[in-house]
Design an enzyme around this catalytic site. Structure first.
Site, PDB file in Angstrom:
ATOM      1  N   THR A 162       2.087 151.342 -22.496  1.00 51.40           N
ATOM      2  CA  THR A 162       0.997 152.012 -21.792  1.00 51.40           C
ATOM      3  C   THR A 162       0.964 153.518 -22.012  1.00 51.40           C
ATOM      4  O   THR A 162       2.013 154.168 -22.154  1.00 51.40           O
ATOM      5  CB  THR A 162       1.086 151.735 -20.287  1.00 51.40           C
ATOM      6  OG1 THR A 162       0.075 152.504 -19.607  1.00 51.40           O
ATOM      7  CG2 THR A 162       2.439 152.138 -19.714  1.00 51.40           C
ATOM      8  N   GLU A 163      -0.261 154.042 -22.007  1.00 49.49           N
ATOM      9  CA  GLU A 163      -0.456 155.485 -22.045  1.00 49.49           C
ATOM     10  C   GLU A 163       0.197 156.158 -20.842  1.00 49.49           C
ATOM     11  O   GLU A 163       0.513 157.345 -20.868  1.00 49.49           O
ATOM     12  CB  GLU A 163      -1.958 155.761 -22.055  1.00 49.49           C
ATOM     13  CG  GLU A 163      -2.356 157.141 -22.482  1.00 49.49           C
ATOM     14  CD  GLU A 163      -3.830 157.184 -22.819  1.00 49.49           C
ATOM     15  OE1 GLU A 163      -4.571 157.866 -22.090  1.00 49.49           O
ATOM     16  OE2 GLU A 163      -4.235 156.515 -23.792  1.00 49.49           O
ATOM     17  N   PHE A 198      -3.637 160.889 -17.601  1.00 46.34           N
ATOM     18  CA  PHE A 198      -3.877 159.989 -18.722  1.00 46.34           C
ATOM     19  C   PHE A 198      -4.562 160.769 -19.837  1.00 46.34           C
ATOM     20  O   PHE A 198      -5.026 161.898 -19.633  1.00 46.34           O
ATOM     21  CB  PHE A 198      -4.751 158.809 -18.268  1.00 46.34           C
ATOM     22  CG  PHE A 198      -4.070 157.467 -18.355  1.00 46.34           C
ATOM     23  CD1 PHE A 198      -2.818 157.258 -17.812  1.00 46.34           C
ATOM     24  CD2 PHE A 198      -4.697 156.391 -18.974  1.00 46.34           C
ATOM     25  CE1 PHE A 198      -2.193 156.022 -17.882  1.00 46.34           C
ATOM     26  CE2 PHE A 198      -4.089 155.154 -19.055  1.00 46.34           C
ATOM     27  CZ  PHE A 198      -2.829 154.970 -18.510  1.00 46.34           C
ATOM     28  N   HIS A 242      -4.852 151.337 -30.218  1.00 44.32           N
ATOM     29  CA  HIS A 242      -4.008 152.051 -29.268  1.00 44.32           C
ATOM     30  C   HIS A 242      -2.851 152.689 -30.025  1.00 44.32           C
ATOM     31  O   HIS A 242      -2.213 152.043 -30.851  1.00 44.32           O
ATOM     32  CB  HIS A 242      -3.479 151.087 -28.204  1.00 44.32           C
ATOM     33  CG  HIS A 242      -2.933 151.782 -26.994  1.00 44.32           C
ATOM     34  ND1 HIS A 242      -1.756 152.507 -27.019  1.00 44.32           N
ATOM     35  CD2 HIS A 242      -3.396 151.866 -25.724  1.00 44.32           C
ATOM     36  CE1 HIS A 242      -1.528 153.005 -25.819  1.00 44.32           C
ATOM     37  NE2 HIS A 242      -2.507 152.641 -25.011  1.00 44.32           N
ATOM     38  N   ASP A 282     -15.469 135.046 -27.534  1.00 48.90           N
ATOM     39  CA  ASP A 282     -16.305 133.867 -27.262  1.00 48.90           C
ATOM     40  C   ASP A 282     -17.689 134.241 -26.733  1.00 48.90           C
ATOM     41  O   ASP A 282     -18.707 133.742 -27.227  1.00 48.90           O
ATOM     42  CB  ASP A 282     -15.606 132.944 -26.250  1.00 48.90           C
ATOM     43  CG  ASP A 282     -14.234 132.490 -26.725  1.00 48.90           C
ATOM     44  OD1 ASP A 282     -13.993 132.519 -27.946  1.00 48.90           O
ATOM     45  OD2 ASP A 282     -13.406 132.119 -25.877  1.00 48.90           O
ATOM     46  N   GLN A 332     -11.036 150.217 -30.939  1.00 51.73           N
ATOM     47  CA  GLN A 332      -9.966 151.173 -30.656  1.00 51.73           C
ATOM     48  C   GLN A 332      -8.595 150.619 -31.050  1.00 51.73           C
ATOM     49  O   GLN A 332      -8.252 149.493 -30.713  1.00 51.73           O
ATOM     50  CB  GLN A 332      -9.960 151.506 -29.160  1.00 51.73           C
ATOM     51  CG  GLN A 332      -8.919 152.536 -28.765  1.00 51.73           C
ATOM     52  CD  GLN A 332      -9.051 152.917 -27.308  1.00 51.73           C
ATOM     53  OE1 GLN A 332      -8.509 152.257 -26.434  1.00 51.73           O
ATOM     54  NE2 GLN A 332      -9.804 153.982 -27.034  1.00 51.73           N
ATOM     55  N   ARG A 353     -12.922 154.811 -26.092  1.00 45.51           N
ATOM     56  CA  ARG A 353     -12.686 154.680 -24.642  1.00 45.51           C
ATOM     57  C   ARG A 353     -11.480 155.500 -24.214  1.00 45.51           C
ATOM     58  O   ARG A 353     -10.447 155.503 -24.883  1.00 45.51           O
ATOM     59  CB  ARG A 353     -12.445 153.205 -24.278  1.00 45.51           C
ATOM     60  CG  ARG A 353     -12.059 153.029 -22.815  1.00 45.51           C
ATOM     61  CD  ARG A 353     -11.898 151.580 -22.441  1.00 45.51           C
ATOM     62  NE  ARG A 353     -10.766 150.927 -23.061  1.00 45.51           N
ATOM     63  CZ  ARG A 353      -9.500 151.042 -22.656  1.00 45.51           C
ATOM     64  NH1 ARG A 353      -9.196 151.858 -21.646  1.00 45.51           N
ATOM     65  NH2 ARG A 353      -8.540 150.366 -23.258  1.00 45.51           N
ATOM     66  N   ARG A 388      -7.232 158.678 -27.393  1.00 47.39           N
ATOM     67  CA  ARG A 388      -6.463 157.670 -28.134  1.00 47.39           C
ATOM     68  C   ARG A 388      -6.725 157.675 -29.627  1.00 47.39           C
ATOM     69  O   ARG A 388      -5.806 157.488 -30.424  1.00 47.39           O
ATOM     70  CB  ARG A 388      -6.763 156.283 -27.552  1.00 47.39           C
ATOM     71  CG  ARG A 388      -6.116 156.063 -26.199  1.00 47.39           C
ATOM     72  CD  ARG A 388      -6.432 154.702 -25.644  1.00 47.39           C
ATOM     73  NE  ARG A 388      -5.695 154.501 -24.401  1.00 47.39           N
ATOM     74  CZ  ARG A 388      -5.816 153.427 -23.626  1.00 47.39           C
ATOM     75  NH1 ARG A 388      -6.653 152.470 -23.974  1.00 47.39           N
ATOM     76  NH2 ARG A 388      -5.110 153.317 -22.531  1.00 47.39           N
ATOM     77  N   LEU A 395       1.740 146.285 -26.114  1.00 47.59           N
ATOM     78  CA  LEU A 395       1.299 147.596 -25.650  1.00 47.59           C
ATOM     79  C   LEU A 395       2.386 148.351 -24.895  1.00 47.59           C
ATOM     80  O   LEU A 395       3.046 147.802 -24.010  1.00 47.59           O
ATOM     81  CB  LEU A 395       0.076 147.409 -24.731  1.00 47.59           C
ATOM     82  CG  LEU A 395      -0.528 148.686 -24.157  1.00 47.59           C
ATOM     83  CD1 LEU A 395      -1.098 149.548 -25.261  1.00 47.59           C
ATOM     84  CD2 LEU A 395      -1.606 148.346 -23.150  1.00 47.59           C
ATOM     85  N   SER A 404     -11.079 151.342 -18.745  1.00 47.90           N
ATOM     86  CA  SER A 404     -11.331 149.925 -19.014  1.00 47.90           C
ATOM     87  C   SER A 404     -11.361 149.125 -17.721  1.00 47.90           C
ATOM     88  O   SER A 404     -12.322 148.386 -17.441  1.00 47.90           O
ATOM     89  CB  SER A 404     -10.274 149.362 -19.958  1.00 47.90           C
ATOM     90  OG  SER A 404     -10.454 147.969 -20.118  1.00 47.90           O
ATOM     91  N   LEU A 405     -10.320 149.234 -16.909  1.00 48.63           N
ATOM     92  CA  LEU A 405     -10.331 148.563 -15.613  1.00 48.63           C
ATOM     93  C   LEU A 405     -11.510 149.045 -14.781  1.00 48.63           C
ATOM     94  O   LEU A 405     -12.150 148.262 -14.063  1.00 48.63           O
ATOM     95  CB  LEU A 405      -9.018 148.817 -14.866  1.00 48.63           C
ATOM     96  CG  LEU A 405      -7.792 148.023 -15.330  1.00 48.63           C
ATOM     97  CD1 LEU A 405      -6.559 148.457 -14.561  1.00 48.63           C
ATOM     98  CD2 LEU A 405      -8.013 146.527 -15.153  1.00 48.63           C
ATOM     99  N   ALA A 412     -12.743 134.750 -16.144  1.00 52.93           N
ATOM    100  CA  ALA A 412     -12.145 134.986 -14.830  1.00 52.93           C
ATOM    101  C   ALA A 412     -11.280 136.229 -14.800  1.00 52.93           C
ATOM    102  O   ALA A 412     -10.291 136.290 -14.071  1.00 52.93           O
ATOM    103  CB  ALA A 412     -11.331 133.756 -14.404  1.00 52.93           C
ATOM    104  N   GLY A 413     -11.661 137.240 -15.601  1.00 57.07           N
ATOM    105  CA  GLY A 413     -10.979 138.528 -15.521  1.00 57.07           C
ATOM    106  C   GLY A 413     -11.565 139.374 -14.405  1.00 57.07           C
ATOM    107  O   GLY A 413     -12.281 138.887 -13.521  1.00 57.07           O
ATOM    108  N   GLY A 414     -11.278 140.676 -14.454  1.00 55.04           N
ATOM    109  CA  GLY A 414     -11.709 141.558 -13.369  1.00 55.04           C
ATOM    110  C   GLY A 414     -13.209 141.605 -13.186  1.00 55.04           C
ATOM    111  O   GLY A 414     -13.706 141.619 -12.054  1.00 55.04           O
ATOM    112  N   ALA A 415     -13.987 141.618 -14.287  1.00 56.06           N
ATOM    113  CA  ALA A 415     -15.448 141.680 -14.173  1.00 56.06           C
ATOM    114  C   ALA A 415     -15.993 140.414 -13.543  1.00 56.06           C
ATOM    115  O   ALA A 415     -16.802 140.458 -12.604  1.00 56.06           O
ATOM    116  CB  ALA A 415     -16.074 141.898 -15.559  1.00 56.06           C
ATOM    117  N   HIS A 463      -6.621 147.188 -30.130  1.00 58.37           N
ATOM    118  CA  HIS A 463      -6.499 147.160 -28.672  1.00 58.37           C
ATOM    119  C   HIS A 463      -7.791 146.830 -27.929  1.00 58.37           C
ATOM    120  O   HIS A 463      -7.787 145.995 -27.033  1.00 58.37           O
ATOM    121  CB  HIS A 463      -5.979 148.520 -28.200  1.00 58.37           C
ATOM    122  CG  HIS A 463      -5.776 148.630 -26.721  1.00 58.37           C
ATOM    123  ND1 HIS A 463      -4.961 147.776 -26.008  1.00 58.37           N
ATOM    124  CD2 HIS A 463      -6.292 149.510 -25.804  1.00 58.37           C
ATOM    125  CE1 HIS A 463      -4.980 148.108 -24.727  1.00 58.37           C
ATOM    126  NE2 HIS A 463      -5.781 149.149 -24.575  1.00 58.37           N
TER     127      HIS A 463
END
Length: 587
Positions: free
Chosen positions: A254-255, A119, A242, A221, A240, A398, A286, A252, A403-404, A15-18, A353
């Protein structure tokens, strides 16, 4: 066993963004959609994404998707599939505007447009300025996106199975996806979810390393389910690290902190990135920054009593900028370091990361595997998107902010192609007891009684093993020893036992099932890293320090059966622009 069955048009595991972006499209089109998540959906790991999502909106400085594509190809160390990269960079712009219209509260410029920050890995535009391409909601962008998508899915009447663990995929004799066997964590009861299509969107596997930025739920999983189903994983050697995790803890930073003007210094106060990336400095890719930090520490220029970290300076930016644009980072530093980053520099060190590898897919998020005749074939009804998938937009490394973008673009693409598939395959295929047998056997294995090693002890040893033998710098002897130890540890997993066999909220059983998954993806990572005899992107071999395009311009494939590693060509032909041929990668 008398099992309950539920039937849906589409099953989405994760149930993440994808997963939520695909679910929203399908539920809005009146399909029956089930989303299975082992945590409440807004606790999915997308919520932890801080810096932003890339799109060439050109709100701050001139930009276009061609530059975005070039930066991504270069960042991937030329291993990314350029047709997929083009798709992602072109679709980034409508995807971000869709999110804006859905209600994502992006930070704003004075003219009302979406705020964008610089970034790592972004090239200079024709005016000589570094592109500002990362659309941000302060430093809580993933949080803003995930909550918005969840709210929209509630409106669209998506059916959520919260705190339910996916045990294994179900497929018939022809390899067609039939759904999954899942386990209700609250009751301990298994459930069969039959579906015409299945999307794996389970995220990454950072918990295979002792120090990482990932949530406890990131245990590979979906990747392990694909391996048990006889499918390969692609490019698993590229993991990767980070560059800026909180030293000694891994959380983390953030960058975006460097995008706002922060920079790194060593024990002498030197801004050392001038040596490693003279143009991009602290906003180099990175992998470049992570290796630079480790090199500084190994050279004796680390900070602190143990000389085991470097410092990230933000104090020169002023309290207003730091507190308004990086409020989450301020909270992390106060809680875990007892400092205000607007006043004191942050101790940082590279931390595990992100997985560039995963389940191989095409640009429509369809799972693909090597075919008996021809280069590859689709697995009917099976899709994958997000960090668990490898459409190969990230290649060997990456870029921050992609990623998002990856999860949103290819989650959206999965929803679009699932609609097509459902229109062509409107009926459920029959599910028999034989199809359920392997998944039920996996559950039953952890019901064995008697003495055995505790699961948490084996898991701790696995995570230390991976950190020691597959870190930022790698070599043949270290990884060979790691594989031998991992094979021995795999045998320990077989003899491990649960001490608690109760059903209600038995999180020990879930941890045991997760351990199975971590061991498989750990072996995939080590085996492919040992096989790739070159340095490329995040995969840095001390014994093979140069990139080798002649022999290794190819993807690696790992099969669980016999821990087998093979290779396949990279797709280098974009759809509408000339190919970017490999060249030296400097920042």
């Amino acid at each position: 066993m008398d099992l309950q069955h539920r039937h849906f048009d589409a099953l989405i595991i994760g149930a993440g963004g994808a997963g939520l972006n695909a679910a929203l499209r399908l539920a809005s089109a009146d399909y029956r959609v089930a989303v299975v998540s082992k945590v409440f959906p807004t606790r999915s790991h997308t919520v932890a994404a801080q810096g932003g999502v890339n799109a060439a909106l050109a709100n701050v400085l001139p930009d276009n998707w061609h530059w975005h594509m070039f930066d991504t190809v270069k960042g991937s160390d030329y291993l990314g599939d350029q047709d997929a990269i083009e798709t992602m960079c072109r679709e980034a712009i409508p995807t971000v505007y869709e999110l804006e219209h859905a209600g994502v509260p992006f930070s704003r410029l004075e003219n009302g447009k979406i705020y964008q920050r610089a970034f790592g890995g972004m090239s200079q535009n024709f005016g000589g300025e570094q592109a500002a391409r990362t659309c941000a909601a302060a430093d809580r962008t993933g949080h803003a996106i995930l909550h918005t998508l969840y709210q929209q899915n509630i409106r669209a009447r998506t059916h959520f199975f919260d705190e339910v663990f996916a045990v294994d995929l179900l497929r018939d004799e022809d390899g067609v996806a039939l759904g999954a066997l899942v386990l209700d964590i609250a009751t301990g009861e298994p459930l069969v979810i039959e579906a015409k299509t299945t999307l794996i969107a389970t995220g990454g596997y950072g918990q295979v390393f002792r120090t990482c930025t990932n949530a406890f739920i990131n245990t590979g999983d979906g990747m392990a389910m694909a391996l048990r189903a006889g499918l390969p994983l692609q490019d698993m050697e590229f993991y990767q690290f980070h560059p800026t995790g909180v030293a000694g803890k891994g959380m983390l930073i953030t960058e975006g902190a460097r995008g706002e003007g922060g920079y790194l210094i060593n024990a002498t106060g030197e801004r050392f990135m001038e040596r490693y990336a003279p143009k991009a400095l602290d906003l180099a890719s990175r992998d470049v920054v992570a290796r630079a930090i480790v090199t500084e520490i190994r050279a004796g220029r680390g900070c602190g009593p143990q000389r085991d970290h470097v410092l990230l300076k933000l104090d020169h930016l002023g309290a207003d900028v730091v507190h308004q644009r990086l409020p989450g980072i301020v909270d992390i530093c106060r809680v875990f370091q007892g400092i205000d980053p607007a006043e004191k520099p942050i101790p940082v060190f590279p931390t595990a990361h992100y997985a560039m590898g995963g389940i191989p897919t095409d640009r429509a998020a369809r799972v693909v595997a090597p075919a008996r005749h021809g280069p590859e074939e689709y697995v009917p009804g099976l899709y994958a998107a997000g960090e668990c998938a490898c459409v190969s937009v990230h290649g060997a490394n990456r870029l921050g902010g992609n990623s998002l973008l990856d999860i949103l673009v290819f989650g959206r693409a999965a929803g679009q192609d699932i609609e097509r598939y459902l229109s062509e395959n409107p009926n459920h295929r029959p599910l028999t007891a034989n199809h359920l047998e392997p998944a039920l056997a996996r559950l039953a294995r952890w019901e064995r009684q008697g003495d055995g090693e505790p699961v948490h002890v084996v898991k701790a040893d696995l995570r230390k093993l991976m950190e020691d033998h597959c870190g930022v710098f790698r070599d043949h002897d270290t990884m060979t020893q790691g594989i031998e130890k991992l094979r021995a540890l795999r045998a320990r997993v077989e003899s491990a036992r649960l001490q608690d066999h109760s059903r209600t909220f038995n999180t020990a059983r879930i941890e045991a099932l997760e351990l199975d998954n971590l061991v498989d993806v750990g072996m995939a990572t080590l085996a492919t890293a040992l096989a790739r005899e070159e340095s490329r992107g995040a995969h840095s071999r001390v014994d093979f320090p140069e990139r080798d395009d002649v022999h290794w311009m190819k993807h690696s494939l790992f099969w669980r059966e016999g821990d087998r590693v093979e290779a396949k060509p990279v797709r280098t032909k974009p759809l509408t622009v000339d190919s970017f041929p490999p060249k030296a990668r400097v920042y």
